[in-house]
Write a protein that holds these residues in place. Structure first.
Motif, mmCIF file in Angstrom:
data_model
loop_
_atom_site.group_PDB
_atom_site.id
_atom_site.type_symbol
_atom_site.label_atom_id
_atom_site.label_comp_id
_atom_site.label_asym_id
_atom_site.label_seq_id
_atom_site.Cartn_x
_atom_site.Cartn_y
_atom_site.Cartn_z
ATOM 1 N N GLY A 32 23.489 26.542 24.632
ATOM 2 C CA GLY A 32 23.463 26.152 26.015
ATOM 3 C C GLY A 32 24.149 26.263 27.466
ATOM 4 O O GLY A 32 24.948 25.186 27.746
ATOM 5 N N MET A 33 24.253 27.520 27.202
ATOM 6 C CA MET A 33 24.757 28.068 28.543
ATOM 7 C C MET A 33 23.373 28.191 29.289
ATOM 8 O O MET A 33 22.518 28.321 28.988
ATOM 9 C CB MET A 33 25.643 29.267 28.324
ATOM 10 N N ARG A 34 24.105 28.595 30.862
ATOM 11 C CA ARG A 34 23.092 28.638 31.534
ATOM 12 C C ARG A 34 22.961 29.946 32.012
ATOM 13 O O ARG A 34 24.612 30.829 32.061
ATOM 14 C CB ARG A 34 23.176 27.795 32.451
ATOM 15 N N PRO A 35 22.208 30.918 33.044
ATOM 16 C CA PRO A 35 22.273 32.466 33.209
ATOM 17 C C PRO A 35 23.047 32.211 34.917
ATOM 18 O O PRO A 35 22.871 31.119 35.475
ATOM 19 C CB PRO A 35 20.938 33.102 33.376
ATOM 20 N N PHE A 36 23.941 33.392 34.861
ATOM 21 C CA PHE A 36 23.718 33.672 36.109
ATOM 22 C C PHE A 36 22.923 33.520 36.935
ATOM 23 O O PHE A 36 21.753 34.707 37.191
ATOM 24 C CB PHE A 36 24.131 34.429 37.235
ATOM 25 N N THR A 37 21.911 32.326 37.942
ATOM 26 C CA THR A 37 20.523 32.871 38.533
ATOM 27 C C THR A 37 20.603 33.014 40.030
ATOM 28 O O THR A 37 21.647 33.029 40.434
ATOM 29 C CB THR A 37 19.462 31.001 38.537
ATOM 30 N N GLU A 38 19.776 33.053 41.126
ATOM 31 C CA GLU A 38 19.774 33.793 41.922
ATOM 32 C C GLU A 38 20.329 32.327 43.081
ATOM 33 O O GLU A 38 21.570 33.246 43.549
ATOM 34 C CB GLU A 38 18.585 34.273 42.869
ATOM 35 N N ASP A 39 19.925 31.467 42.337
ATOM 36 C CA ASP A 39 19.944 30.449 43.805
ATOM 37 C C ASP A 39 21.701 30.125 43.291
ATOM 38 O O ASP A 39 22.635 30.057 43.914
ATOM 39 C CB ASP A 39 19.645 29.157 42.916
ATOM 40 N N ILE A 40 22.377 30.354 42.466
ATOM 41 C CA ILE A 40 23.995 30.354 41.601
ATOM 42 C C ILE A 40 24.513 31.506 42.552
ATOM 43 O O ILE A 40 25.387 31.609 43.331
ATOM 44 C CB ILE A 40 24.164 30.348 40.102
ATOM 45 N N ILE A 41 24.002 33.033 42.809
ATOM 46 C CA ILE A 41 24.208 33.890 43.143
ATOM 47 C C ILE A 41 24.571 33.817 44.852
ATOM 48 O O ILE A 41 26.224 33.954 45.631
ATOM 49 C CB ILE A 41 24.450 34.796 42.998
ATOM 50 N N ARG A 42 23.607 32.751 45.577
ATOM 51 C CA ARG A 42 23.659 32.542 46.641
ATOM 52 C C ARG A 42 24.330 31.547 47.815
ATOM 53 O O ARG A 42 25.496 32.243 48.380
ATOM 54 C CB ARG A 42 22.137 32.411 46.878
ATOM 55 N N ARG A 43 25.233 30.828 46.621
ATOM 56 C CA ARG A 43 25.890 29.503 46.939
ATOM 57 C C ARG A 43 27.596 30.670 46.960
ATOM 58 O O ARG A 43 28.597 29.463 47.137
ATOM 59 C CB ARG A 43 25.977 28.698 45.973
ATOM 60 N N LEU A 44 27.542 31.661 46.575
ATOM 61 C CA LEU A 44 28.842 32.073 46.220
ATOM 62 C C LEU A 44 29.237 33.168 47.747
ATOM 63 O O LEU A 44 28.357 33.539 48.383
ATOM 64 C CB LEU A 44 29.114 33.392 45.750
ATOM 65 N N ASP A 61 28.438 24.872 33.965
ATOM 66 C CA ASP A 61 28.403 24.089 35.210
ATOM 67 C C ASP A 61 29.734 24.488 36.231
ATOM 68 O O ASP A 61 30.038 24.132 36.846
ATOM 69 C CB ASP A 61 29.496 22.525 33.988
ATOM 70 N N LEU A 62 29.398 26.074 36.727
ATOM 71 C CA LEU A 62 29.961 26.722 37.115
ATOM 72 C C LEU A 62 29.765 25.784 38.881
ATOM 73 O O LEU A 62 30.482 25.813 39.781
ATOM 74 C CB LEU A 62 29.411 28.049 37.705
ATOM 75 N N GLU A 63 28.804 25.156 38.791
ATOM 76 C CA GLU A 63 27.877 24.266 40.562
ATOM 77 C C GLU A 63 29.403 23.206 40.616
ATOM 78 O O GLU A 63 29.563 23.127 42.049
ATOM 79 C CB GLU A 63 26.603 23.104 39.804
ATOM 80 N N ILE A 64 29.795 22.756 39.388
ATOM 81 C CA ILE A 64 31.014 21.504 39.859
ATOM 82 C C ILE A 64 32.426 22.105 40.980
ATOM 83 O O ILE A 64 32.827 22.192 41.822
ATOM 84 C CB ILE A 64 31.759 21.513 39.170
ATOM 85 N N ILE A 65 32.382 23.940 41.315
ATOM 86 C CA ILE A 65 33.152 24.952 41.697
ATOM 87 C C ILE A 65 32.049 25.310 43.103
ATOM 88 O O ILE A 65 33.026 25.216 43.947
ATOM 89 C CB ILE A 65 33.004 25.979 41.113
ATOM 90 N N LEU A 66 30.867 25.707 42.984
ATOM 91 C CA LEU A 66 30.399 25.607 43.723
ATOM 92 C C LEU A 66 30.651 24.660 45.088
ATOM 93 O O LEU A 66 30.580 24.467 45.865
ATOM 94 C CB LEU A 66 28.683 26.312 43.846
ATOM 95 N N ALA A 247 32.353 26.997 33.009
ATOM 96 C CA ALA A 247 33.292 28.213 32.427
ATOM 97 C C ALA A 247 32.191 29.741 33.241
ATOM 98 O O ALA A 247 31.217 29.654 33.243
ATOM 99 C CB ALA A 247 33.745 28.660 31.108
ATOM 100 N N THR A 248 32.648 30.353 32.587
ATOM 101 C CA THR A 248 31.873 32.168 32.952
ATOM 102 C C THR A 248 32.328 32.899 31.872
ATOM 103 O O THR A 248 33.471 32.460 31.657
ATOM 104 C CB THR A 248 32.323 32.925 34.427
#
Length: 379
Positions: A32-44, A61-66, A247-248
């Motif tokens: 149930g982890m999630r990969p680092f997608t381009e959408d995630i990376i663009r938000r950093l 759930d890195l979205e909560i930090i983004l 978590a990362t």
């Protein structure tokens, strides 16, 4: 919760022992982890080289930090170290991630646990000895760029809020649950896992400002602790208001000899940040490579940088920031333009300069390190 220690011959996860992951996409899918997608990376706002190069490979759930970054809201970063010895490359990897998330926003605040209780249980280290090691570890962390004004450093043995949470959590799990997650262990390690859950969720208690997004950078082998903590956060959400922590995850790296994981039983495989330059040089010159059997063969067929610990574990992960330089180095090896001896000599020049700069910074950090620990030690 599923015990992932014996998931398959391709994946072995053990937060207190040897772990091995052959297929990270399988690990992501199964647990149930999630990969680092381009959408995630663009938000950093800034993308760390470890993310660009796929060393940090997944998240929860890195979205909560983004979201907190985009709204300029407070968030916490939580990590720690078991003070059982000097900083080495594995310690450096997690420290860089911790500092990266701290530097992304002036609303980010770090929590750094000195896991002296775990060192006592797992390594039989007296608390007095682990305190001295913790000072040494903190000097490295500060030299790497930690902002001492935005971090709370504490020893597990002195932090009542963490112990209180661990005690509360002990009612929320059964022995069978812990055994299912971690396998057969001494009971002290089971309780150590609850203490770590207390570490991770302590930034959200009222004394620390209440519930807030929290991110925990870890290696893939620490996922059992993350899953246990997230489960406890859900279980106590109604009563204590916890937001399940994000978590990362970074990949598990080989040691310098090419073995699966760094071990103190193989000292030639570990590069410590404070060892003598001559010792460090000797280790670099003996590092496992992807070289051919002979110089003639390497010039004709090229080397294999994709399996070379000099190129992957040292240059790509730790010591070459410039992507263009790294790519040129890759092709110099792949096309046989350089031999392994020349490659190691070039690598050592870069590593030696980094170590010298780090040690110069580190030498000025003792007073700050002692102050950080002294401020958060019970009188």
């Amino acid at each position: 919760m599923e015990n992932i220690q014996n998931m398959s011959k391709d994946i072995v996860i053990d937060p207190w022992g040897t772990s091995y992951v052959k297929d990270y996409s399988k690990l992501i899918k199964e647990f149930g982890m999630r990969p680092f997608t381009e959408d995630i990376i663009r938000r950093l706002p800034k993308v760390h080289r470890l993310i660009k190069r796929g060393i940090i490979f997944g998240h929860r759930d890195l979205e909560i930090i983004l979201d907190a970054l985009e709204k300029n809201k407070e968030y916490a970063i939580m990590t720690g170290i078991k003070p059982s010895g000097p900083f080495h490359l594995g310690s450096k990897l997690t420290a860089e991630e911790f500092i990266y998330f701290q530097q992304l926003s002036n609303k980010a605040f770090g929590y750094y646990a000195i896991a002296d209780l775990e060192a006592y249980i797992d390594n039989k280290l007296p608390l007095e000895e682990s305190y001295k090691i913790a000072i040494d570890n903190l000097m490295d962390l500060l030299a790497m760029g930690l902002d001492p004004e935005r971090v709370y450093v504490y020893r597990q043995s002195e932090e009542h809020s963490v112990m209180k949470l661990a005690f509360i959590f002990s009612r929320g799990v059964t022995f069978n649950t812990l055994k299912a997650i971690y396998g057969d262990r001494p009971f002290g390690l089971y309780f150590s896992a609850l203490v770590q859950a207390g570490d991770i969720l302590a930034p959200q208690i009222p004394e620390r400002g209440g519930p807030k997004p929290t991110v925990v950078p870890v290696g893939a082998d620490q996922d059992p602790h993350i899953r246990l903590t997230r489960d406890l956060a859900h279980k106590y959400q109604k009563d204590l208001g916890f937001i399940p922590p994000a978590a990362t995850y970074h990949k598990l790296l080989r040691d310098l000899t090419g073995q699966i994981k760094m071990s103190k039983r193989n000292p030639m495989g570990i590069l410590y940040l404070n060892e003598s330059l001559e010792s460090a040089r000797r280790k670099i010159m003996n590092t496992f490579t992807g070289g051919r059997a002979t110089a003639e063969e390497q010039k004709r067929l090229g080397g294999k940088p994709e399996v070379c610990a000099v190129f992957i574990e040292l240059l790509s992960v730790h010591f070459v920031e410039d992507q263009k330089m790294l790519e040129e180095w890759y092709w110099d090896c792949k096309t046989g333009k350089i031999l392994c001896g020349e490659c190691k000599a070039r690598a050592w020049e870069i590593i030696e300069n980094w170590l010298k700069r780090h040690r110069e910074k580190r030498s000025k950090m003792r007073d700050i390190a002692e102050k950080l620990l002294r401020e958060h030690t019970l009188s």
